[in-house]
Design a protein around this motif. Structure first.
Motif, short mmCIF file in Angstrom:
data_model
loop_
_atom_site.label_atom_id
_atom_site.label_comp_id
_atom_site.label_asym_id
_atom_site.label_seq_id
_atom_site.Cartn_x
_atom_site.Cartn_y
_atom_site.Cartn_z
N ILE A 95 72.44 62.01 125.08
CA ILE A 95 72.77 62.63 123.83
C ILE A 95 71.31 63.49 123.56
O ILE A 95 71.21 64.58 123.37
N GLN A 129 70.48 66.53 125.69
CA GLN A 129 70.86 67.93 125.34
C GLN A 129 70.59 68.39 124.12
O GLN A 129 70.75 69.49 123.93
N ILE A 130 70.04 67.65 123.14
CA ILE A 130 69.29 67.98 121.94
C ILE A 130 67.91 68.43 122.35
O ILE A 130 67.63 69.43 121.64
N ILE A 176 73.44 70.36 122.81
CA ILE A 176 73.64 70.03 121.43
C ILE A 176 72.65 70.60 120.49
O ILE A 176 71.49 70.51 120.57
N ILE A 220 76.58 64.38 114.56
CA ILE A 220 75.51 63.09 115.13
C ILE A 220 74.89 62.80 113.72
O ILE A 220 74.43 63.56 112.89
N HIS A 254 77.57 59.33 117.24
CA HIS A 254 77.77 60.36 117.84
C HIS A 254 79.36 60.68 117.87
O HIS A 254 80.06 59.99 118.29
#
Lengths: 282, 107
Positions: free
Chosen positions: A52, A55-56, A194, B67, B95
């Protein structure tokens, strides 16, 4: 030659020693298996979080979960993870020696985990900033107080013990932010970007990113503590294994000595009887 | 009456209305609730409710990508096979993407 009854007492003591070392060996190997499973589970968890974060992330820098503009101490924080007590062989001494080789009190602050290392650093005249007890539990470790200290410093390096195999443990030094990013690079990337166009963030993307960085840093810190505990259990297993083998050899030698002493005593008695009979006949 | 906002549409919905009806073939999502060393839940669910800095919220199927940092409290789960279930949490991160919800605890 010793009396058979004395040897018999030593034999009993040696049998107890054999049982004890065997039990400690069993305990150590059980802890090793448990910690290994935890480390694997934690690596999987880390991988998902990194996926995660990756991707951010908008830049290559790892910020230790700090908010932008937050003041940092312009020094390196050195964390030494050592054993809580004895029975851990010479590995703590090797770790402290390696730390001392690179130590500069004007540029570094030291935090020590484990009583054994704290004593060795104090003996070497190194004043450490904080001391934490090595967690006794092999399950959840609260590293938040440690992470709070890490956040204050420009950089952090960790000296810890690594498990190579049951018979081999090594001292390792890592730069914390490099360790986090290196662990992350091993995670397969993919899954798209993201950002605020494709996602809803609560409270906002910067807070989420800081939270993720802090979490991954805490996981990495726990992993180094678990790795050290694994190495310490392995070191203890090795010591107990050697003690077990030595006890078995001692027991075998004592058994042999006991049999010789018993035979010598019965031979002596037989000799006395024969001599007595000879004296009666004459 | 408790009112909650649907994060994907922005509409206010009645909590009781949102969770009481269970039509056959009702869409569901996969929920995984995990900590670094343990998975607490891994199954299909109809809805999940939690609390973040803006207040309580629900996640329903076809939710927008999301998120969120979760506050300490509880996760209310309406499971497809497990029924209603509550998990007490001390905070975490949620998430949501493509009807897959992952809740990271102890982070």
């Amino acid at each position: 030659m010793r009396n058979p009854s004395d040897i018999s007492e030593d034999l009993d003591a040696m049998a107890t020693m054999l049982d004890l070392t065997g039990a400690f060996q069993g305990l150590a190997s059980m802890h090793i298996a448990q910690i290994k499973n935890r480390v694997v589970a934690s690596q999987r968890f880390f991988a998902e979080l990194w996926h995660i974060y990756d991707q951010i992330r908008v830049d290559e820098l790892f910020h230790f979960g700090r908010a932008s503009g937050e003041n940092v101490i312009n020094k390196e924080l050195v964390i030494a993870i050592t054993a809580e007590g004895g029975f851990s062989g010479d590995i703590d001494k090797r770790l402290v020696d390696e730390l001392l080789q690179n130590y500069d009190k004007d540029k570094q602050d030291v935090i020590v985990i484990g009583h054994h290392g704290a004593i060795q650093l104090a003996r070497a005249g190194v004043g450490f900033k904080r001391y934490f007890k090595l967690p006794a539990s092999d399950s959840n470790i609260n590293v938040q107080p440690l992470a709070a200290e890490v956040k204050k410093y420009r950089t952090t390096s960790v000296y810890y013990q690594t498990y190579i195999s049951l018979m081999s443990q090594e001292v390792k030094k890592i730069e914390l932010h490099e360790a986090v990013t290196t662990a992350g690079k091993n995670v397969a990337s993919g899954g798209g970007l993201i950002d605020e166009k494709t996602y809803i963030f609560e409270p906002d993307s910067f807070a989420v990113m800081a939270h993720l960085e802090r979490s991954m840093m805490e996981i990495t810190l726990s992993q180094t503590i678990f790795d050290s505990k694994l190495a310490q259990y392995a070191s203890r297993f090795r010591a107990m294994s050697a003690a077990h083998d030595k006890s078995r050899d001692n027991r075998d030698n004592l058994k042999l000595e006991f049999n010789h002493a018993r035979r010598a005593k019965s031979d002596e008695r037989l000799k006395e009887i024969i001599n007595g009979l000879k004296a009666v006949r004459l | 009456m408790v009112q909650r906002q649907n994060a994907s549409t922005g509409e206010f919905v009645d909590k009781a209305q949102a969770t009481n009806s269970k039509p056959l073939g009702r869409p569901s999502m996969r929920l995984v609730v995990q900590a670094p060393f343990k998975t607490y839940f891994d199954d299909r669910v109809f809805s999940v409710s939690a609390v973040n800095s803006t207040g309580p919220f629900d996640i329903l199927p076809e939710h927008h990508n999301f998120i969120s940092i979760l506050k300490a409290g509880q996760l209310d789960i309406d499971g497809v096979s497990s029924g209603h279930q509550k998990i007490i949490i001390g905070g975490g991160l949620m998430h949501v993407k493509a009807d897959r919800i992952t809740v990271f605890l102890d982070v």
